[in-house]
Design a protein around this motif. Structure first.
Motif, PDB file in Angstrom:
ATOM      1  N   GLY A  34      -1.258  -0.958  10.542  1.00  0.00           N
ATOM      2  CA  GLY A  34       0.047  -0.354  10.818  1.00  0.00           C
ATOM      3  C   GLY A  34       0.199   0.966  10.104  1.00  0.00           C
ATOM      4  O   GLY A  34      -0.230   2.014  10.604  1.00  0.00           O
ATOM      5  N   PRO A  35       0.777   0.931   8.905  1.00  0.00           N
ATOM      6  CA  PRO A  35       1.020   2.193   8.188  1.00  0.00           C
ATOM      7  C   PRO A  35      -0.238   2.801   7.553  1.00  0.00           C
ATOM      8  O   PRO A  35      -0.191   3.885   7.004  1.00  0.00           O
ATOM      9  CB  PRO A  35       2.026   1.789   7.103  1.00  0.00           C
ATOM     10  CG  PRO A  35       1.771   0.350   6.861  1.00  0.00           C
ATOM     11  CD  PRO A  35       1.359  -0.219   8.199  1.00  0.00           C
ATOM     12  N   LYS A  36      -1.360   2.080   7.625  1.00  0.00           N
ATOM     13  CA  LYS A  36      -2.617   2.536   7.011  1.00  0.00           C
ATOM     14  C   LYS A  36      -2.427   2.840   5.528  1.00  0.00           C
ATOM     15  O   LYS A  36      -2.875   3.862   5.015  1.00  0.00           O
ATOM     16  CB  LYS A  36      -3.201   3.716   7.763  1.00  0.00           C
ATOM     17  CG  LYS A  36      -3.578   3.337   9.183  1.00  0.00           C
ATOM     18  CD  LYS A  36      -4.226   4.457   9.925  1.00  0.00           C
ATOM     19  CE  LYS A  36      -4.579   3.948  11.318  1.00  0.00           C
ATOM     20  NZ  LYS A  36      -4.977   4.992  12.216  1.00  0.00           N
ATOM     21  N   ALA A  37      -1.751   1.917   4.876  1.00  0.00           N
ATOM     22  CA  ALA A  37      -1.499   2.016   3.434  1.00  0.00           C
ATOM     23  C   ALA A  37      -2.684   1.395   2.699  1.00  0.00           C
ATOM     24  O   ALA A  37      -2.625   0.268   2.202  1.00  0.00           O
ATOM     25  CB  ALA A  37      -0.196   1.302   3.091  1.00  0.00           C
ATOM     26  N   ASP A  38      -3.779   2.137   2.663  1.00  0.00           N
ATOM     27  CA  ASP A  38      -5.041   1.602   2.144  1.00  0.00           C
ATOM     28  C   ASP A  38      -4.982   1.226   0.672  1.00  0.00           C
ATOM     29  O   ASP A  38      -5.631   0.261   0.250  1.00  0.00           O
ATOM     30  CB  ASP A  38      -6.173   2.595   2.392  1.00  0.00           C
ATOM     31  CG  ASP A  38      -6.456   2.780   3.872  1.00  0.00           C
ATOM     32  OD1 ASP A  38      -5.940   1.989   4.686  1.00  0.00           O
ATOM     33  OD2 ASP A  38      -7.194   3.716   4.212  1.00  0.00           O
ATOM     34  N   GLY A  39      -4.236   1.957  -0.107  1.00  0.00           N
ATOM     35  CA  GLY A  39      -4.123   1.611  -1.527  1.00  0.00           C
ATOM     36  C   GLY A  39      -3.533   0.227  -1.713  1.00  0.00           C
ATOM     37  O   GLY A  39      -4.045  -0.581  -2.500  1.00  0.00           O
ATOM     38  N   TRP A  40      -2.470  -0.064  -0.976  1.00  0.00           N
ATOM     39  CA  TRP A  40      -1.858  -1.394  -1.059  1.00  0.00           C
ATOM     40  C   TRP A  40      -2.789  -2.463  -0.479  1.00  0.00           C
ATOM     41  O   TRP A  40      -2.863  -3.583  -0.993  1.00  0.00           O
ATOM     42  CB  TRP A  40      -0.511  -1.414  -0.354  1.00  0.00           C
ATOM     43  CG  TRP A  40       0.547  -0.703  -1.125  1.00  0.00           C
ATOM     44  CD1 TRP A  40       1.095   0.509  -0.832  1.00  0.00           C
ATOM     45  CD2 TRP A  40       1.158  -1.143  -2.340  1.00  0.00           C
ATOM     46  NE1 TRP A  40       2.020   0.846  -1.792  1.00  0.00           N
ATOM     47  CE2 TRP A  40       2.076  -0.153  -2.733  1.00  0.00           C
ATOM     48  CE3 TRP A  40       1.009  -2.284  -3.138  1.00  0.00           C
ATOM     49  CZ2 TRP A  40       2.850  -0.258  -3.881  1.00  0.00           C
ATOM     50  CZ3 TRP A  40       1.786  -2.384  -4.283  1.00  0.00           C
ATOM     51  CH2 TRP A  40       2.689  -1.391  -4.648  1.00  0.00           C
ATOM     52  N   ALA A  41      -3.486  -2.135   0.599  1.00  0.00           N
ATOM     53  CA  ALA A  41      -4.418  -3.093   1.206  1.00  0.00           C
ATOM     54  C   ALA A  41      -5.541  -3.437   0.232  1.00  0.00           C
ATOM     55  O   ALA A  41      -5.906  -4.610   0.077  1.00  0.00           O
ATOM     56  CB  ALA A  41      -4.982  -2.527   2.503  1.00  0.00           C
ATOM     57  N   ILE A  42      -6.066  -2.428  -0.443  1.00  0.00           N
ATOM     58  CA  ILE A  42      -7.122  -2.662  -1.440  1.00  0.00           C
ATOM     59  C   ILE A  42      -6.572  -3.498  -2.590  1.00  0.00           C
ATOM     60  O   ILE A  42      -7.246  -4.404  -3.091  1.00  0.00           O
ATOM     61  CB  ILE A  42      -7.708  -1.321  -1.934  1.00  0.00           C
ATOM     62  CG1 ILE A  42      -8.521  -0.666  -0.802  1.00  0.00           C
ATOM     63  CG2 ILE A  42      -8.575  -1.519  -3.172  1.00  0.00           C
ATOM     64  CD1 ILE A  42      -8.914   0.772  -1.068  1.00  0.00           C
ATOM     65  N   ALA A  43      -5.336  -3.231  -2.994  1.00  0.00           N
ATOM     66  CA  ALA A  43      -4.718  -4.024  -4.067  1.00  0.00           C
ATOM     67  C   ALA A  43      -4.601  -5.488  -3.653  1.00  0.00           C
ATOM     68  O   ALA A  43      -4.877  -6.386  -4.462  1.00  0.00           O
ATOM     69  CB  ALA A  43      -3.342  -3.458  -4.417  1.00  0.00           C
ATOM     70  N   ILE A  44      -4.224  -5.736  -2.397  1.00  0.00           N
ATOM     71  CA  ILE A  44      -4.127  -7.127  -1.930  1.00  0.00           C
ATOM     72  C   ILE A  44      -5.498  -7.795  -1.940  1.00  0.00           C
ATOM     73  O   ILE A  44      -5.636  -8.948  -2.353  1.00  0.00           O
ATOM     74  CB  ILE A  44      -3.473  -7.189  -0.533  1.00  0.00           C
ATOM     75  CG1 ILE A  44      -1.979  -6.924  -0.675  1.00  0.00           C
ATOM     76  CG2 ILE A  44      -3.712  -8.538   0.140  1.00  0.00           C
ATOM     77  CD1 ILE A  44      -1.212  -6.922   0.619  1.00  0.00           C
ATOM     78  N   LEU A  45      -6.535  -7.065  -1.511  1.00  0.00           N
ATOM     79  CA  LEU A  45      -7.891  -7.633  -1.559  1.00  0.00           C
ATOM     80  C   LEU A  45      -8.315  -7.943  -2.995  1.00  0.00           C
ATOM     81  O   LEU A  45      -8.918  -8.983  -3.256  1.00  0.00           O
ATOM     82  CB  LEU A  45      -8.898  -6.674  -0.930  1.00  0.00           C
ATOM     83  CG  LEU A  45      -8.977  -6.640   0.575  1.00  0.00           C
ATOM     84  CD1 LEU A  45     -10.031  -5.626   1.023  1.00  0.00           C
ATOM     85  CD2 LEU A  45      -9.287  -8.001   1.145  1.00  0.00           C
ATOM     86  N   ALA A  46      -7.993  -7.052  -3.903  1.00  0.00           N
ATOM     87  CA  ALA A  46      -8.352  -7.270  -5.306  1.00  0.00           C
ATOM     88  C   ALA A  46      -7.629  -8.488  -5.872  1.00  0.00           C
ATOM     89  O   ALA A  46      -8.235  -9.330  -6.552  1.00  0.00           O
ATOM     90  CB  ALA A  46      -8.039  -6.023  -6.129  1.00  0.00           C
ATOM     91  N   VAL A  47      -6.342  -8.605  -5.577  1.00  0.00           N
ATOM     92  CA  VAL A  47      -5.573  -9.757  -6.054  1.00  0.00           C
ATOM     93  C   VAL A  47      -6.105 -11.039  -5.411  1.00  0.00           C
ATOM     94  O   VAL A  47      -6.240 -12.077  -6.080  1.00  0.00           O
ATOM     95  CB  VAL A  47      -4.064  -9.575  -5.768  1.00  0.00           C
ATOM     96  CG1 VAL A  47      -3.288 -10.860  -6.001  1.00  0.00           C
ATOM     97  CG2 VAL A  47      -3.504  -8.453  -6.634  1.00  0.00           C
ATOM     98  N   ALA A  48      -6.453 -10.979  -4.128  1.00  0.00           N
ATOM     99  CA  ALA A  48      -7.000 -12.154  -3.440  1.00  0.00           C
ATOM    100  C   ALA A  48      -8.317 -12.586  -4.081  1.00  0.00           C
ATOM    101  O   ALA A  48      -8.557 -13.778  -4.290  1.00  0.00           O
ATOM    102  CB  ALA A  48      -7.200 -11.864  -1.958  1.00  0.00           C
TER     103      ALA A  48
END
Length: 193
Positions: A34-48
């Motif tokens: 969607g918004p291509k908010a890659d920083g937040w997406a990477i943060a979610i992967l790191a937390v996961a």
């Protein structure tokens, strides 16, 4: 607490962490596509990735393993892998052949499910190679995401990310083949009885 009731527990910290990981999958996909908010997406992967490691540590350290945990923990892992490779593919970060190889492994392993069920098994224990593969893939994907951006870190992230991706994919297939061997051994021993 009896062993049976301990296995049937639902409300444990590891199960909560796995459930929160499951909730993060659609959020991750939305951020990527969607918004291509890659920083937040990477943060979610790191937390996961961190909570995947943490829930296992807590489950073993505090005797909070459960039947539900053995189902939702690997399910969350697989959903993250699928969501990530689809998101990365649609964003042209990874090539289609990597997606085919990873999904091909899942189809290969799925072929053994009817054999397991026929012999009264729901699933086999997760092999340490499968855990190592997931560890590698969960590190590879955020690094490959970082590599798709301009910056001083892009080349380093690309090299390390692809190393984790290739090693993880190889281990993923190796674990899948071992799973197949275990299923065939179970089926063979069941025929002898």
């Amino acid at each position: 607490m009896s062993e049976t009731s301990a296995e049937d527990r639902i409300w444990t910290v590891p199960n909560l962490l796995s459930f929160l990981r499951l909730l993060g999958v659609p959020v991750f996909l939305w951020l990527v596509l969607g918004p291509k908010a890659d920083g937040w997406a990477i943060a979610i992967l790191a937390v996961a990735g961190f909570t995947d490691w943490l829930d296992g540590k807590i489950a073993r350290a505090f005797n909070q393993t459960s039947r539900l945990g053995r189902i939702i923990d690997p399910a969350a892992d697989k959903l993250y892998v699928f969501a990530t490779i689809i998101g990365l593919l649609l964003r042209d970060v990874i090539p289609w052949w990597l997606v085919v190889v990873i999904l091909g492994r899942e189809l290969f392993v799925a072929c053994f499910i009817p054999v397991l069920r026929k012999h009264g098994y729901k699933a086999l224990q997760v092999h340490y190679l499968g855990k190592a593969a997931m560890f590698n893939l969960m590190y590879a994907f955020p690094l490959l995401f970082l590599a798709s951006h301009a910056g001083w870190y892009a080349d380093i992230a690309r090299i390390v990310g692809w190393a984790f991706a290739l090693w993880g994919t190889g281990l993923y297939w190796w674990a899948g083949v071992l799973y197949g061997v275990q299923v065939l051994q179970l089926a063979t021993s069941a025929k002898k009885e």
